[in-house]
Design a protein around this motif. Sequence first.
Motif, PDB file in Angstrom:
ATOM      1  N   VAL A  51      -0.844  32.149  24.688  1.00 15.26           N
ATOM      2  CA  VAL A  51      -1.684  33.103  25.024  1.00 15.26           C
ATOM      3  C   VAL A  51      -0.862  34.445  25.420  1.00 15.26           C
ATOM      4  CG1 VAL A  51      -3.364  33.955  26.233  1.00 15.26           C
ATOM      5  CG2 VAL A  51      -2.969  31.603  26.209  1.00 15.26           C
ATOM      6  N   LEU A  52      -1.096  35.489  24.702  1.00 11.85           N
ATOM      7  CA  LEU A  52      -0.364  36.830  24.761  1.00 11.85           C
ATOM      8  C   LEU A  52      -1.516  37.941  24.968  1.00 11.85           C
ATOM      9  CD1 LEU A  52       1.384  35.080  22.617  1.00 11.85           C
ATOM     10  CD2 LEU A  52       2.664  37.145  22.144  1.00 11.85           C
ATOM     11  N   SER A  53      -1.379  38.831  25.547  1.00 11.64           N
ATOM     12  CA  SER A  53      -2.033  40.170  25.656  1.00 11.64           C
ATOM     13  C   SER A  53      -1.188  41.441  25.774  1.00 11.64           C
ATOM     14  CB  SER A  53      -2.865  39.948  27.064  1.00 11.64           C
ATOM     15  OG  SER A  53      -3.700  41.108  27.492  1.00 11.64           O
ATOM     16  N   ASP A  54      -2.035  42.408  25.529  1.00 14.37           N
ATOM     17  CA  ASP A  54      -1.664  43.927  25.751  1.00 14.37           C
ATOM     18  C   ASP A  54      -0.369  44.059  24.893  1.00 14.37           C
ATOM     19  OD1 ASP A  54      -3.455  45.407  27.520  1.00 14.37           O
ATOM     20  OD2 ASP A  54      -3.375  43.242  28.079  1.00 14.37           O
ATOM     21  N   ILE A  55      -0.193  43.887  23.556  1.00 14.73           N
ATOM     22  CA  ILE A  55       1.023  44.006  22.801  1.00 14.73           C
ATOM     23  C   ILE A  55       1.164  45.503  22.371  1.00 14.73           C
ATOM     24  CG2 ILE A  55       1.966  43.365  20.515  1.00 14.73           C
ATOM     25  CD1 ILE A  55      -0.184  40.899  20.666  1.00 14.73           C
ATOM     26  N   HIS A  56       0.355  46.233  22.188  1.00 15.32           N
ATOM     27  CA  HIS A  56       0.587  47.631  22.116  1.00 15.32           C
ATOM     28  C   HIS A  56       1.569  48.039  20.994  1.00 15.32           C
ATOM     29  CE1 HIS A  56      -2.552  49.188  25.006  1.00 15.32           C
ATOM     30  NE2 HIS A  56      -1.999  48.301  25.780  1.00 15.32           N
ATOM     31  N   GLY A  57       1.543  47.333  20.066  1.00 11.85           N
ATOM     32  CA  GLY A  57       2.282  47.783  19.026  1.00 11.85           C
ATOM     33  C   GLY A  57       3.923  47.295  19.149  1.00 11.85           C
ATOM     34  N   GLU A  58       4.393  46.743  20.049  1.00  7.62           N
ATOM     35  CA  GLU A  58       5.789  46.231  20.157  1.00  7.62           C
ATOM     36  C   GLU A  58       6.009  44.987  19.403  1.00  7.62           C
ATOM     37  OE1 GLU A  58       7.836  48.328  21.882  1.00  7.62           O
ATOM     38  OE2 GLU A  58       6.373  49.287  23.118  1.00  7.62           O
ATOM     39  N   ALA A  59       6.030  45.454  18.107  1.00  2.89           N
ATOM     40  CA  ALA A  59       6.300  44.388  17.008  1.00  2.89           C
ATOM     41  C   ALA A  59       7.546  43.388  17.328  1.00  2.89           C
ATOM     42  CB  ALA A  59       6.345  44.744  15.751  1.00  2.89           C
ATOM     43  N   GLU A  60       8.756  44.067  17.580  1.00  2.12           N
ATOM     44  CA  GLU A  60      10.030  43.274  17.561  1.00  2.12           C
ATOM     45  C   GLU A  60       9.665  42.255  18.764  1.00  2.12           C
ATOM     46  OE1 GLU A  60      14.373  44.163  16.590  1.00  2.12           O
ATOM     47  OE2 GLU A  60      13.735  45.423  18.040  1.00  2.12           O
ATOM     48  N   GLN A  61       9.361  42.710  19.695  1.00  2.00           N
ATOM     49  CA  GLN A  61       9.371  41.410  21.120  1.00  2.00           C
ATOM     50  C   GLN A  61       8.145  40.724  20.730  1.00  2.00           C
ATOM     51  OE1 GLN A  61       9.348  43.075  25.176  1.00  2.00           O
ATOM     52  NE2 GLN A  61       7.972  41.838  25.771  1.00  2.00           N
ATOM     53  N   PHE A  62       7.054  41.076  20.302  1.00  2.00           N
ATOM     54  CA  PHE A  62       6.013  40.147  19.913  1.00  2.00           C
ATOM     55  C   PHE A  62       6.424  39.019  18.939  1.00  2.00           C
ATOM     56  CE2 PHE A  62       2.731  39.146  16.255  1.00  2.00           C
ATOM     57  CZ  PHE A  62       1.690  38.593  17.327  1.00  2.00           C
ATOM     58  N   PHE A  63       7.315  39.449  17.871  1.00  2.00           N
ATOM     59  CA  PHE A  63       7.637  38.467  17.050  1.00  2.00           C
ATOM     60  C   PHE A  63       8.778  37.625  17.614  1.00  2.00           C
ATOM     61  CE2 PHE A  63       7.027  41.864  13.554  1.00  2.00           C
ATOM     62  CZ  PHE A  63       5.639  41.295  13.164  1.00  2.00           C
ATOM     63  N   HIS A  64       9.537  38.197  18.479  1.00  2.00           N
ATOM     64  CA  HIS A  64      10.673  37.070  19.261  1.00  2.00           C
ATOM     65  C   HIS A  64       9.715  36.122  20.137  1.00  2.00           C
ATOM     66  CE1 HIS A  64      14.132  35.887  21.174  1.00  2.00           C
ATOM     67  NE2 HIS A  64      13.359  35.902  22.381  1.00  2.00           N
ATOM     68  N   VAL A  65       8.460  36.501  20.797  1.00  2.00           N
ATOM     69  CA  VAL A  65       7.905  35.557  21.731  1.00  2.00           C
ATOM     70  C   VAL A  65       7.207  34.468  20.735  1.00  2.00           C
ATOM     71  CG1 VAL A  65       5.936  35.501  23.338  1.00  2.00           C
ATOM     72  CG2 VAL A  65       7.607  37.288  23.656  1.00  2.00           C
ATOM     73  N   LEU A  66       6.601  34.967  19.514  1.00  2.00           N
ATOM     74  CA  LEU A  66       6.147  34.068  18.808  1.00  2.00           C
ATOM     75  C   LEU A  66       7.100  32.977  18.286  1.00  2.00           C
ATOM     76  CD1 LEU A  66       3.640  35.553  16.322  1.00  2.00           C
ATOM     77  CD2 LEU A  66       3.346  34.493  18.278  1.00  2.00           C
ATOM     78  N   LYS A  67       8.357  33.484  18.050  1.00  4.24           N
ATOM     79  CA  LYS A  67       9.446  32.461  17.501  1.00  4.24           C
ATOM     80  C   LYS A  67       9.919  31.586  18.512  1.00  4.24           C
ATOM     81  CE  LYS A  67      11.389  35.926  14.347  1.00  4.24           C
ATOM     82  NZ  LYS A  67      11.559  35.142  13.167  1.00  4.24           N
TER      83      LYS A  67
END
Length: 668
Positions: A51-67
């Motif tokens: 579960v993730l929330s409020d990503i606000h366009g921070e793609a690099e951090q988002f991808f890292h958390v998914l990985k």
Amino acid sequence: MGNTRKTSERDTLQTRYLEVLSEMYPSIAAASTEIINLQAILNLPKGTEHVLSDIHGEAEQFFHVLKNGSGAVRAKIDDEFGNSLCIRDKKQLATLIYYPAEKLDLIEKEEEELDDWYKITLHRLIQVCKRVASKYTRSKVRKALPKDFAYVIEELINEKEEMTNKEAYYNGIIDTIIRIGRSRAFIIALCELIQRLVIDHLHIVGDIYDRGSGAADIMDHLMNYHSVDIQWGNHDLLWMGAASGQAACIANVIRICARYGNLATLEDDYGINLMPLANFALEVYADDDCELFHVQDHGDADMLSRIEEQTEMKMHKAISIIQFKLEGQLIKKRPGMLMENRLLLDKIDPETGTVEVDGRTYKLLDTKFPTIMWSDPYQLSKEEEKVMKRLIHNFKNCEKLQRHVQFLLKSGSLYLCYNNNLYYHGCVPMNEDGSFREVYLQGKGYKGKALYDVLEKNVRRGYYLPESEEKAYGQDLMWFAWTNENSPVFGKEKMATFERYFLGEKDTHEERKDPYYRLIEDENVSEMVCDNIIREFGLNPKDSHIINGHMPVKLKKGESPVKGNGKLFIIDGGFSKAYQKTTGIAGYTLVYNSYGLKLVTHLPFESAEKAVKEETDICEDINVIEKLIERKYVADTDNGKVIQQKIDDLELLLKAYRNGKLRENAGK
């Protein structure tokens, strides 16, 4: 007589249903096989939810958390190897799984005995792959396998330790992979498979858009993700309204992009032409320095020339004034939204350079308003009308944006009940006493779940219906959801955009929160409030939770993301860099596996390059906030209930075959 007729009708309907089911399972053998398969699935462990929330366009951090699955990958490595691997080897293996190509580039340069390293690493990856695949059926794993290596991987991960007769066979596969130069490609395939299998389902609890520059990349990734749902946040609804052609939403989207130095998201990522706005702004605001409209947190600030910076500031002011005018028109058009107190342009006194807000008079920080006609301050100038006409056309005809918004509509909703948990972005509007506040739309009152339902219905109408008043109202409700105090995804008394630009008094910038936020903090009533919400949405408070975001949790000020005695989790902890100075962290995520719930605290993410080189992770703290007494299985999930119903239906079909009510069709 009536009961007999009803029983006869029910039997007839059941027979028709079983006849349809028999088309898929035409024999006792076929139905029996499917029952056995489905029953086996019910006994598999529940898949891991992320579960993730409020990503606000921070793609690099988002991808890292998914990985890394918020620590789920590292947990599988620990489970598999325990103390048999040192911490250094575990970190290297985890980093390799997150960034296989990048890590291999470094290792292949540094490792002297590369073939030996390949062999050891392949064996380790296969072990991890076996572990993550063990929660799924072979059929589900097979669907996830990379095409080029599907057969080989399936053979390796289904190897049994006791099968000593095949040891040479399996070693031969690995030796051959190394000998023919396919090690790199095979390692990358295994790492990506582990990433794919470690998380069964992803929840995004709102606000993918705005602030950061990577929203379009995030949306592209989500569209290709294997299993995901999205609960719309107010920023998402704003972009959905803009894609539908709602003018006030479009103006807000452009203004926010301008404010955060994000115009490239519109121009480069979505191909939306902003030249009409730029030309207009440069002409009308030529003699205005527009200093109040400087760009915040511009990622490429050092690369901007002074001319580019000034152009963006002028565009920023131009679209802001257009926004205030359009919003004023909308407030007047929809008096039922009860937003007359946000009509501020007509409260400006151009002679004294002041404005009246909530009965008090304030000095304006900027008094240059060349496009405002004071006899009708909410009317667009002819030039502004031309600009907006072009922008509306560009947004409505942007194929990529429309594709992304259609995905939000297909895979998203305002709330979701899933495996006994309730997901929504913001709040449930409340009165001070904790009762659900009634909100009137088109003269009818709605509260609690009913308010969510009517808003969602109108959002879909606003996007999908042909031009009509019904569509227009749905479009306007997307703007309402963005900014109105009665919106469950906003949850504040006002959006103080005008005050933040034009007034120096900080108290005018305050946006008072809905009573919901005070009540969930109150130890005396928070659990009761959470229980009432859970019941309102049809769940059982005994084993359910609420997960929402929207309001950043200020950890450095002692705030906790856990509310209501463990019933509610606010997981917006500052994923967006714009919030991290006040939150002190870089967001929370939740991991819900078959053993319980884990709350993961993240540190700010610097770069993928640093993560690969230094083998660092950003999961600072992983707290088990609820450990289940008994492990959960597929049978305990929503999908398990669906499977059990199918089993029950198939058993009725078996009975119909065996008692002669239906005939088997062996030819099918």
